[in-house]
Design an enzyme around this catalytic site. Structure first.
Site, PDB file in Angstrom:
ATOM      1  N   SER A   1       0.861  -1.182   0.000  1.00 18.90           N
ATOM      2  CA  SER A   1       0.000   0.000   0.000  1.00 18.90           C
ATOM      3  C   SER A   1       0.894   1.228   0.000  1.00 18.90           C
ATOM      4  O   SER A   1       2.072   1.152   0.375  1.00 18.90           O
ATOM      5  CB  SER A   1      -0.882   0.003   1.254  1.00 18.90           C
ATOM      6  OG  SER A   1      -1.483   1.257   1.472  1.00 18.90           O
TER       7      SER A   1
ATOM      8  N   TYR B   1      -2.426  -1.291  10.253  1.00 16.93           N
ATOM      9  CA  TYR B   1      -2.397  -1.335   8.792  1.00 16.93           C
ATOM     10  C   TYR B   1      -1.055  -0.869   8.227  1.00 16.93           C
ATOM     11  O   TYR B   1      -0.376  -1.616   7.510  1.00 16.93           O
ATOM     12  CB  TYR B   1      -3.542  -0.506   8.204  1.00 16.93           C
ATOM     13  CG  TYR B   1      -3.607  -0.595   6.696  1.00 16.93           C
ATOM     14  CD1 TYR B   1      -4.091  -1.744   6.082  1.00 16.93           C
ATOM     15  CD2 TYR B   1      -3.161   0.441   5.889  1.00 16.93           C
ATOM     16  CE1 TYR B   1      -4.134  -1.851   4.698  1.00 16.93           C
ATOM     17  CE2 TYR B   1      -3.194   0.349   4.511  1.00 16.93           C
ATOM     18  CZ  TYR B   1      -3.679  -0.798   3.922  1.00 16.93           C
ATOM     19  OH  TYR B   1      -3.702  -0.904   2.553  1.00 16.93           O
TER      20      TYR B   1
END
EC number: 1.1.1.-
Length: 313
Positions: free
Chosen positions: A160, A172
């Site tokens: 990401s 995350y």
């Protein structure tokens, strides 16, 4: 300058058209195929004529994907947080690919929640995300590598833009930074085996990774379980503004995910895949530049986006 631009375009065009041969005979194993990127990639590779081995988390997701595609796609169930499930999936793949090996492993399974200010979260909140996004990815890779080496194929890891610059608290970004480091290290280790390792670093896209529950409801649960002292230090205004900013980020998330799927496909079928792919304008124009700026400058920019807590100095 125009000539240089033309040469650059021609070079990229050549690399994009320089595909590996015998794609119809090559096997690809993809995790996280119930929905989102993994689901769409599986369908796109089937349309290209490849042999797709798709791992889904639920029986419902597995059956639906099987119905929506052709005989070139086969499904299995996989929970990347459970070692026994990973071992079973690896044996299933081994039985399917045989001596030719596995051309591509796509580690796509991932979760994004819980996320929020780090102090609002618990160890279990971090572990829940890291176990799927990082530890599960590592364990799946370790089990599949002998088959990938046999085929001299490639590993494609879903990271990401949050793996390049930490824009939100929680597990995350922590997990995605780990994916970057793991991918870099195995890419160097596998170089002499003829195995390529690619990293996909999308910007902000609208997928199921954000969850189905209302954002404000999720944030309210995090807020209300905090000790009163912690809530007082942030203040109700902080909670409200922070939640509104997250809503705005999700509202402007790109709904068209085709650039991500095409990047993943290119990493699988190109003779010259890139090390990193950055699909999304926000990735190219915001997150990657932020990651390359001096840290104090990035800190200054991102901290100005956060609300000011009640006990700020």
């Amino acid at each position: 300058m125009a000539a240089l631009t033309d040469l650059s375009f021609m070079y990229r065009w050549f690399k994009n058209c320089n595909l590996v041969g015998n794609l119809s005979e090559k096997y690809v194993f993809i995790t996280g195929c119930d929905s989102g990127f993994g689901n769409l990639l599986a369908k796109q590779l089937v349309d290209r004529g490849m042999q797709v081995l798709a791992a889904c988390f639920t029986e419902e997701g597995s059956q639906k994907l099987q119905r929506d595609t052709s005989y070139r796609l086969q499904t299995t169930l996989l929970d990347v947080t459970k070692s026994e499930s990973i071992k079973a999936a690896a044996q299933w793949v081994r039985d399917k690919v045989g001596e030719q090996g596995l051309w591509a492993l796509v580690n796509n399974a991932g979760v994004g929640l819980p996320s929020g200010p780090n102090e609002w979260l618990t160890k279990d909140d971090f572990v829940k995300v890291i176990n799927v996004n990082l530890v599960g990815l590592i364990e799946v890779t370790l089990h599949m590598l002998p088959m990938v080496k046999r085929a001299r194929g490639r590993v494609v890891n879903m990271s990401s833009s949050g793996g390049r610059v930490a824009v939100i608290g929680g597990g995350y970004c922590v997990s995605k930074f780990g994916v970057e480091a793991f991918s870099d290290s195995i890419r160097r280790e596998l170089y002499y085996f003829g195995v390529k390792v690619c990293i996909i670093e999308p910007g902000n896209y609208r997928t199921a990774i954000l969850g189905k529950e209302n954002l404000e409801s999720r944030m309210r649960k995090l807020w209300e379980r905090l000790p009163q002292e912690t809530r007082d230090s942030y203040g109700e205004d902080y909670f409200r503004i922070y939640t509104d900013k997250l809503k705005n980020i999700m509202q402007v998330a790109e709904p068209r995910v085709r650039d991500v799927i095409n990047s993943m496909e290119h990493a699988i079928v190109s003779r010259s895949p890139r090390i990193r792919y950055n699909p999304g304008l926000d990735a190219k124009l915001l997150y990657i530049p932020l990651a390359k700026l001096p840290t104090p400058v990035t800190d200054f920019i991102l901290s100005r986006y956060l609300p000011r807590p009640a006990d700020s100095v």
